[in-house]
Design a protein around this motif. Structure first.
Motif, short mmCIF file in Angstrom:
data_model
loop_
_atom_site.label_atom_id
_atom_site.label_comp_id
_atom_site.label_asym_id
_atom_site.label_seq_id
_atom_site.Cartn_x
_atom_site.Cartn_y
_atom_site.Cartn_z
N ARG A 46 -24.27 13.70 1.68
CA ARG A 46 -25.07 12.50 1.95
C ARG A 46 -25.67 12.67 3.34
O ARG A 46 -24.96 13.02 4.28
N ASP B 121 -34.51 9.04 -0.75
CA ASP B 121 -35.14 7.75 -0.47
C ASP B 121 -35.83 7.80 0.89
O ASP B 121 -35.36 8.48 1.82
N GLN C 192 -37.42 7.48 7.91
CA GLN C 192 -36.14 6.81 7.60
C GLN C 192 -35.59 7.33 6.28
O GLN C 192 -35.50 6.63 5.28
N SER D 12 -20.45 4.67 -1.79
CA SER D 12 -21.27 5.77 -2.28
C SER D 12 -20.98 6.04 -3.75
O SER D 12 -21.89 6.25 -4.54
N GLN E 41 -38.20 5.13 3.72
CA GLN E 41 -38.91 3.88 4.02
C GLN E 41 -40.40 4.05 3.79
O GLN E 41 -41.08 3.18 3.27
N THR F 91 -33.00 9.01 3.51
CA THR F 91 -31.63 9.04 3.02
C THR F 91 -31.59 9.98 1.81
O THR F 91 -32.42 9.87 0.91
N SER G 85 -28.92 11.99 -1.11
CA SER G 85 -27.61 12.20 -1.73
C SER G 85 -27.72 13.30 -2.77
O SER G 85 -28.68 13.33 -3.54
N ARG H 170 -38.75 6.57 -3.84
CA ARG H 170 -37.58 7.37 -4.22
C ARG H 170 -38.01 8.54 -5.09
O ARG H 170 -38.83 8.40 -5.98
N VAL I 207 -28.77 11.38 6.41
CA VAL I 207 -29.72 10.40 6.94
C VAL I 207 -30.43 11.02 8.14
O VAL I 207 -29.87 11.87 8.83
N SER I 208 -31.67 10.61 8.36
CA SER I 208 -32.41 11.04 9.55
C SER I 208 -33.59 10.11 9.75
O SER I 208 -34.00 9.38 8.84
N GLN I 209 -34.14 10.14 10.95
CA GLN I 209 -35.30 9.31 11.25
C GLN I 209 -36.54 9.83 10.53
O GLN I 209 -37.39 9.05 10.10
N LEU J 4 -34.40 17.79 7.83
CA LEU J 4 -34.12 16.54 8.53
C LEU J 4 -34.37 16.73 10.02
O LEU J 4 -34.03 17.75 10.59
#
Length: 205
Positions: A105, A74, A91, A2, A76, A93, A95, A59, A107-109, A122
């Protein structure tokens, strides 16, 4: 990994001319592989529930008034809905950190955000990791804290994480479950609400 990723971003930013960096203050789009096509006939008005564009591997980066990176989002896939001026992300992300290296930091679907990525929601296997700053005296970093749930909300301006659904907190042998949560990354204080149960151990320094 990271830390190296942030360094690469900051080096890329430093290579920009001064006026260009100043122009980026606030927020900007960084499009990795695709962008809306220019030209062509004017588009008809869209229904409120229909996105006006969709981007793959996109992004969003936000900078402070001095041009320093504050947050990077970010996805997908990102879709923009003009009625609410919001982004829907698959998808995700995220930070966000300060100049000392302390930050979040996530993340999640799936996710939802305003166009400046100031407030990000999220959902679907959401996980947020709080990374403490490195101690300048010892060069050591305290153990990170992990928050997991089906619905977490991050204010990247204040780095406050909240949840109004069941959430799991894990940190260096501790595991605590609660129905609601508020975590302030700047102070390191976590408020847990509702039915709280689990085992907590004071993190070692």
């Amino acid at each position: 990994m990271s830390q190296r990723w942030w360094l690469l971003l900051e080096r890329a930013q430093a290579s920009l001319p001064l006026l260009a960096a100043a122009g980026l203050a606030g927020f900007t789009w960084w499009l990795v592989q695709s962008s809306p096509k220019e030209g062509g006939a004017a588009r008809p008005a869209l229904a409120a529930s229909v996105p006006d564009f969709e981007l793959n591997k996109a992004r969003v980066a936000r900078f402070d008034a001095q041009g320093r990176i504050e947050a990077v989002l970010d996805g997908q896939t990102m879709r923009h809905f003009p009625d609410a001026d919001r982004l829907q992300i698959d998808q995700l992300t995220l930070s966000a950190r300060d100049e000392k290296g302390q930050g979040l930091r996530a993340v999640s679907q799936r996710g939802d955000a305003d166009r400046k990525a100031e407030v990000v929601t999220l959902s679907g296997g959401a996980k947020v990791t709080a990374l403490p700053a490195t101690d300048p005296g010892t060069g050591l970093r305290a153990a990170p804290a992990h928050f997991t749930g089906e619905g977490l909300r991050i204010d990247t301006r204040t780095r406050v994480v909240t949840a109004d659904q069941p959430v799991l907190l894990q940190q260096q042998g501790s595991e605590v479950r609660a129905q609601t949560m508020r975590y302030d990354d700047r102070t390191g204080i976590t408020d847990l609400g509702g039915r709280v149960h689990g085992q907590y151990e004071v993190p070692s320094r």
